[in-house]
Structure formats: structure tokens, C-alpha cells
Design an enzyme around this catalytic site. Sequence first.
Site, mmCIF file in Angstrom:
data_model
loop_
_atom_site.group_PDB
_atom_site.id
_atom_site.type_symbol
_atom_site.label_atom_id
_atom_site.label_comp_id
_atom_site.label_asym_id
_atom_site.label_seq_id
_atom_site.Cartn_x
_atom_site.Cartn_y
_atom_site.Cartn_z
ATOM 1 N N HIS A 1 -26.337 61.003 -41.961
ATOM 2 C CA HIS A 1 -25.306 60.458 -41.052
ATOM 3 C C HIS A 1 -25.248 61.276 -39.763
ATOM 4 O O HIS A 1 -25.136 60.727 -38.667
ATOM 5 C CB HIS A 1 -23.922 60.516 -41.716
ATOM 6 N N LYS B 1 -33.637 54.569 -43.531
ATOM 7 C CA LYS B 1 -33.521 54.746 -44.978
ATOM 8 C C LYS B 1 -33.174 53.397 -45.642
ATOM 9 O O LYS B 1 -33.673 53.067 -46.714
ATOM 10 C CB LYS B 1 -32.430 55.791 -45.234
ATOM 11 N N ASP B 2 -32.301 52.642 -44.973
ATOM 12 C CA ASP B 2 -31.903 51.314 -45.477
ATOM 13 C C ASP B 2 -32.577 50.276 -44.581
ATOM 14 O O ASP B 2 -31.932 49.630 -43.754
ATOM 15 C CB ASP B 2 -30.384 51.185 -45.443
HETATM 16 P P1 AMP Z 1 -24.032 54.700 -45.744
HETATM 17 O O1 AMP Z 1 -22.866 55.623 -45.541
HETATM 18 O O2 AMP Z 1 -24.883 55.040 -46.911
HETATM 19 O O3 AMP Z 1 -23.634 53.239 -45.667
HETATM 20 O O4 AMP Z 1 -24.979 54.928 -44.484
HETATM 21 C C1 AMP Z 1 -24.515 54.819 -43.173
HETATM 22 C C2 AMP Z 1 -25.697 54.840 -42.227
HETATM 23 O O5 AMP Z 1 -26.413 56.058 -42.392
HETATM 24 C C3 AMP Z 1 -26.697 53.710 -42.492
HETATM 25 O O6 AMP Z 1 -27.168 53.204 -41.250
HETATM 26 C C4 AMP Z 1 -27.790 54.409 -43.246
HETATM 27 O O7 AMP Z 1 -29.054 53.793 -43.109
HETATM 28 C C5 AMP Z 1 -27.782 55.774 -42.599
HETATM 29 N N1 AMP Z 1 -28.387 56.768 -43.491
HETATM 30 C C6 AMP Z 1 -28.090 56.997 -44.795
HETATM 31 N N2 AMP Z 1 -28.898 57.945 -45.306
HETATM 32 C C7 AMP Z 1 -29.729 58.330 -44.307
HETATM 33 C C8 AMP Z 1 -30.797 59.273 -44.204
HETATM 34 N N3 AMP Z 1 -31.162 60.007 -45.232
HETATM 35 N N4 AMP Z 1 -31.432 59.390 -43.019
HETATM 36 C C9 AMP Z 1 -31.072 58.640 -41.945
HETATM 37 N N5 AMP Z 1 -30.069 57.729 -41.982
HETATM 38 C C10 AMP Z 1 -29.410 57.577 -43.141
#
Ligand code: AMP
Length: 280
Positions: A43, A155-156
Site C-alpha cells: 500500500h 498484485k491484483d
Molecule cells: P487491498 O487493501 O488488498 O484491497 O489493496 C489495496 C491496493 O493495494 C490494491 O490496488 C492492491 O492491488 C494494492 N496492493 C496490495 N498488495 C500489494 C503489493 N504487494 N504490491 C503492490 N500493490 C499492492
Amino acid sequence: MFYLLNLFIQMKILINNSDLNEALKGVTNLGFVPTMGSIHKGHLSLIKKSKKLTKKTIVSIFVNPRQFNNKKDYKNYPKNIKNDIKILKKIKVDYLYIPKIKSVFGKNKKQKIYISRNYRILCAKFRKGHFEGVLQVMDRLTYLIKPNKIFMGEKDYQQLLLVKNFIEKKYSSKIISCKTIREKNNLALSSRNSLLNNQNFIVANKIATNLIKFKKFLKNKKNLENLIRDKNYELEKNFKIKIDYLELRKKRDLKNSKNLSNSKLFIAYYIGDIRLIDNF
Ligand code: AMP
């Protein structure tokens, strides 16, 4: 003023839409980083990029119930709001939006979202309704925040493409993709990693390392489909995991690919009852 404004610390915490509207009045060149909290270095890399490319950065923390196809998974999703606030203050985020469900979705009827047939693959196939929920929340958040740029992680990857196609068609906001941040032993950072026990954490790192090496091994090989099928079998057997998919697909449109050019290897698997996804 309804937002909790702390004069000594720059970050404004916005907990409802009137806070949000008041705080964002007149703000130009706004970067937005949507998250579900349990903030980690993945993040933070998105936030750093936003701070570099825009004038002000807003982060949201919202665990979106509509994108969970499993109630237990929603209930168990890691939450860590106090620590998140501390980290986000330290990195000098301008605004943190922590809305309630009704601030995001209000009285809006569930919007019908149609995911085209070519994208009903990978996680869309295995988590029915998941991306419809993601697009609903991104639609509402983009409407409410009206950012110039939205920062999302590779990652997603499937989520990134679907959101880009949907949001850029409807709004003037641009989606900016950001590289995956990994542990030193290669596991992609994820909020869900905190749910892994020590042993499974080690195994998940080994799987990531294994797939990075495997992708290199595939260079100049023929019949990649068969090699990938064998790898799927080997990983399930050696690491005692259940793989939803291990597939090579084109980066541009996620079409099936038979060679490495402009392609990524996508995996989703269960280790214990934790589902992890990654791409290489
Ligand atoms: P989340 O809180 O898991 O919904 O993720 C929020 C954002 O952070 C999304 O755009 C994810 O793709 C990104 N994100 C999560 N993990 C990573 C990572 N390891 N590297 C880069 N971006 C990430």
C-alpha cells in the site's frame, strides 16, 4: 467542521461524506489510493507514487462487503485501524477516508454490473460476484472523491484491468498501475499474509520463489501448456496446497497465451483455508 482535524498532524481523517466534500473543496490534482486497510509496504508504495505524481493524496480504508463471496472471509478479514492511522500519519497522507457502508452505497440500489465473457476467468470464475462488488465500490468511491489519478497494484492484476476498463470509460480519472512489492523471500505483500501461521508463511514464500524460477525456466521451451500443468500438479503435491488456477495469459487482455511474450503467469491457491493470489 465535522472531520477530526488535528492541527499538529497534517492528515485529515474523514468519516462521512460531508467531511469529504468539505475537505476536498477546491483541491486539484488529487491522487486516490483505495485500500481495505491493514496497511503494508505494498500500500505504501502506491501512496508514495501518488505523492510523487499528484498534489494531494487521499487514502480510503473500506472493507467492502459486496466483494466478498464468503461471509466468513469478510468477517475474518484483518482489521488494524489504529495502527493504520499511525502509519498513514507518519507517511504524511493528506486525507484518510474511513466511510461507513451507508456513506459509500447510501440508498443506491445495487447497481447491475456486467463483466464481459472474456474476463469471466481466473478469479472471476472462482469468486462469483467478487469483481461485480469491486466495480460497484470503485464506481461509488470515484463518484464521491473525483480523483485525477487512482493508484492500484499489479498484485491484483485482473482487478486492475477490470477497474481501468470500467472507470476510465465512465470518469475522467486515470488508473495508474504500480509494481508488486514482495517480502525478501518473494511472497507478495498482502493483508491476508497476517492470517498465515509461521509454517505456511514460509511455504508461501517458497511457492513464490518456485514460480519466479519456473517462469525463467519456461524461456525458449515448447509446449508451455503441458509444463504448466505439470507444475500445477507438483506444487499441489509438494506443498499440500489447493490450486484454483495456474495459467499463462496475455497482460493486455488476459487472453490465454502459449508463449511468454507479453504474458504473465497467474496463480490463486489455498494454503490451509487462506486464499492467496499472485502473478509473475
Ligand atoms: P487491498 O487493501 O488488498 O484491497 O489493496 C489495496 C491496493 O493495494 C490494491 O490496488 C492492491 O492491488 C494494492 N496492493 C496490495 N498488495 C500489494 C503489493 N504487494 N504490491 C503492490 N500493490 C499492492
